[in-house]
Design a protein around this motif. Structure first.
Motif, short mmCIF file in Angstrom:
data_model
loop_
_atom_site.label_atom_id
_atom_site.label_comp_id
_atom_site.label_asym_id
_atom_site.label_seq_id
_atom_site.Cartn_x
_atom_site.Cartn_y
_atom_site.Cartn_z
N MET A 134 0.84 -1.20 0.00
CA MET A 134 0.00 0.00 0.00
C MET A 134 0.88 1.25 0.00
N ARG A 138 1.31 4.37 -3.04
CA ARG A 138 1.32 5.81 -2.79
C ARG A 138 2.64 6.42 -3.27
N GLU A 197 5.44 -5.45 4.05
CA GLU A 197 4.83 -5.40 5.38
C GLU A 197 5.58 -6.28 6.37
N GLU A 243 2.66 4.29 10.59
CA GLU A 243 1.66 4.48 11.63
C GLU A 243 2.17 5.42 12.72
N ASP B 83 -7.93 0.36 13.34
CA ASP B 83 -7.25 -0.23 12.19
C ASP B 83 -8.13 -0.26 10.94
N ASP B 85 -10.91 0.90 8.32
CA ASP B 85 -11.49 2.12 7.75
C ASP B 85 -12.99 2.22 7.99
N ARG B 107 -8.05 8.55 11.15
CA ARG B 107 -7.06 7.90 10.31
C ARG B 107 -7.78 7.25 9.13
N ASN B 109 -6.97 4.83 5.45
CA ASN B 109 -5.98 4.14 4.62
C ASN B 109 -6.21 4.44 3.16
N ASP B 110 -7.49 4.49 2.75
CA ASP B 110 -7.82 4.69 1.35
C ASP B 110 -8.19 6.14 1.07
N ARG B 114 -11.06 8.82 2.89
CA ARG B 114 -10.72 10.16 3.34
C ARG B 114 -11.83 11.15 2.97
N MET B 127 -3.23 10.03 6.82
CA MET B 127 -3.11 8.79 6.06
C MET B 127 -1.67 8.32 6.21
N GLN B 129 0.18 5.98 5.02
CA GLN B 129 0.97 5.68 3.82
C GLN B 129 1.36 6.97 3.12
#
Lengths: 257, 145
Positions: A134, A138, A197, A243, B83, B85, B107, B109-110, B114, B127, B129
């Motif tokens: 993931m 990005r 991961e 995180e 954790d 979404d 938070r 992830n996708d 958002r 986010m 990532q």
């Protein structure tokens, strides 16, 4: 992907060959039948029909037809048609075989993947993204936006095909393998980013990459903060837990209220 | 400084989920001497938090009842850092319904989550990532110059 295209062009080639074979044999039979009708001689009819097919003994064939025509002038027209048809079809079949073979040859070369490896080989000062997670997804779009050249190394074939469709430079394989890293021109790379991961897999990659090229800048994703020290000892310049970074960012924002 | 129950608290921060992100949020809040209360489902983590002396509510943050027992009506902000979404979405929705003035940080992830979070009332979104990717690109471009 490459496999499916191969298979489809293969089937086109075989289909062309099959149709031509059927048509040619049908017309050969037709020619034999007509000649038998003219001359009442099965052996000679078969012999001349088949020899016309391979473009041999055509003078003998025309002599045979002339002699056969004497027996029954009413079949003159059909005789000529049969012979010339077989002759023409034989030539068409030969051309067809050649074209089909050429298509096969082209598809077996698989120009696209050749071209891709060439582009990767010519990359310079690029970034290697090891693993397509993931985070890598990005990162790939961010690198693209910043016009930084990069190549992705990914194990799973499914993801590799997806990435190829997206027009990215991809190498299929395990990045803990030296050969795969060399395929990604690690010697000319600027940075390598490990994004899987698994801390263990990332660490393994870090050690391998550091061993091949100690001056390469290594960045890695970590899952737990305790792995960061190990990764840095292995040669990584920057390790981060997304995180944790996000948690600090969020906490700071709330603290500002 | 730390109150075991949210009721009676005022102007505090609620942290939903004590995962990696939640832990860091708590660390930062501690640094800034802010009052907070954690909502966590995992009994082991709840016990650990109690040992540390933090205010904890055990339960699923997607339920209004749980949010209320963390004193959401009088809270200043909420950090929704579960954790999942979908769970984050539910929690933000519930929190926004219970307290319209609440500052909601969440938070995602996708990318599309958002947008949804913003639509239903979240004020600030992180986010992981994306933040990490930005840092990596900064690091890469830094060496270029």
């Amino acid at each position: 992907m490459a496999e499916t295209t191969d298979r489809s062009s293969d089937s086109i080639a075989t289909r062309v060959i099959l149709v031509l074979l059927i048509v040619v044999s049908l017309f050969t039979l037709f020619s034999i039948a007509v000649l038998v009708l003219i001359s009442h001689n099965v052996y000679a009819s078969s012999y001349y029909s088949l020899s016309t097919l391979f473009d041999a003994n055509s003078e003998g064939a025309s002599a045979f037809i002339t002699s056969a025509l004497a027996a029954g002038p009413s079949y003159i027209f059909y005789g000529f048609i049969a012979i010339s048809l077989v002759d023409g079809l034989a030539k068409a079949a030969i051309i067809g075989f050649l074209i089909a073979g050429f298509i096969n040859l082209l598809s077996s070369i698989d120009l696209k993947s050749k071209f891709e490896t060439i582009t990767v080989k010519h990359l310079k000062n690029h970034v290697i993204v090891a693993g397509y997670s993931m985070l890598a997804e990005r990162l790939a779009s961010d690198l693209k936006r910043n016009r930084i050249n990069f190549v992705v190394i990914e194990k799973s074939q499914e993801k590799v095909n997806l990435l190829k469709d997206m027009g990215l430079n991809v190498i299929e394989g395990d990045f803990t393998d030296k050969k795969v890293l060399n395929d990604a021109s690690i010697g000319k790379a600027k940075t390598i980013v490990f994004t899987t991961e698994s801390d263990f897999v990332n660490l393994l990659g870090i050690v391998t990459a550091h061993h091949i090229m100690p001056e390469l800048k290594i960045i890695s994703r970590a899952r737990s903060e305790s792995s960061i020290r190990k990764m840095q000892r292995g040669g990584a310049a920057l390790c981060l837990v997304p995180e944790v970074v996000a948690g600090i960012e969020l906490g700071e924002r709330i603290a500002k209220l | 400084m730390f109150v075991a129950k949210g009721i009676g608290l005022e102007g505090h921060v609620i942290v939903c989920g004590y995962g990696v992100v939640g832990q860091k949020v708590v660390d930062v809040l501690l640094e800034h001497n802010m009052h907070f209360i954690v909502i966590e489902q995992d009994p082991k983590k709840v016990e650990h938090l109690r040992e540390l002396g933090y205010g904890v509510v055990e339960g699923d943050a997607t339920y209004s009842k749980v949010l209320k027992s963390a004193g959401i009506e009088n809270a200043k902000a909420i950090a929704v850092v579960l954790d999942d979404d979908a769970k984050n979405l539910f929690t933000v929705l519930a929190a926004h319904d219970l307290n319209k003035r609440l500052f909601i940080a969440a938070r995602a992830n996708d990318e599309f989550v958002r947008e949804k979070l913003v639509e239903i009332g979240a004020d600030y979104i992180v986010m992981p990532q994306r933040t990490a990717s930005k840092e990596i690109v900064d690091e890469i471009t830094k060496t270029k110059a």
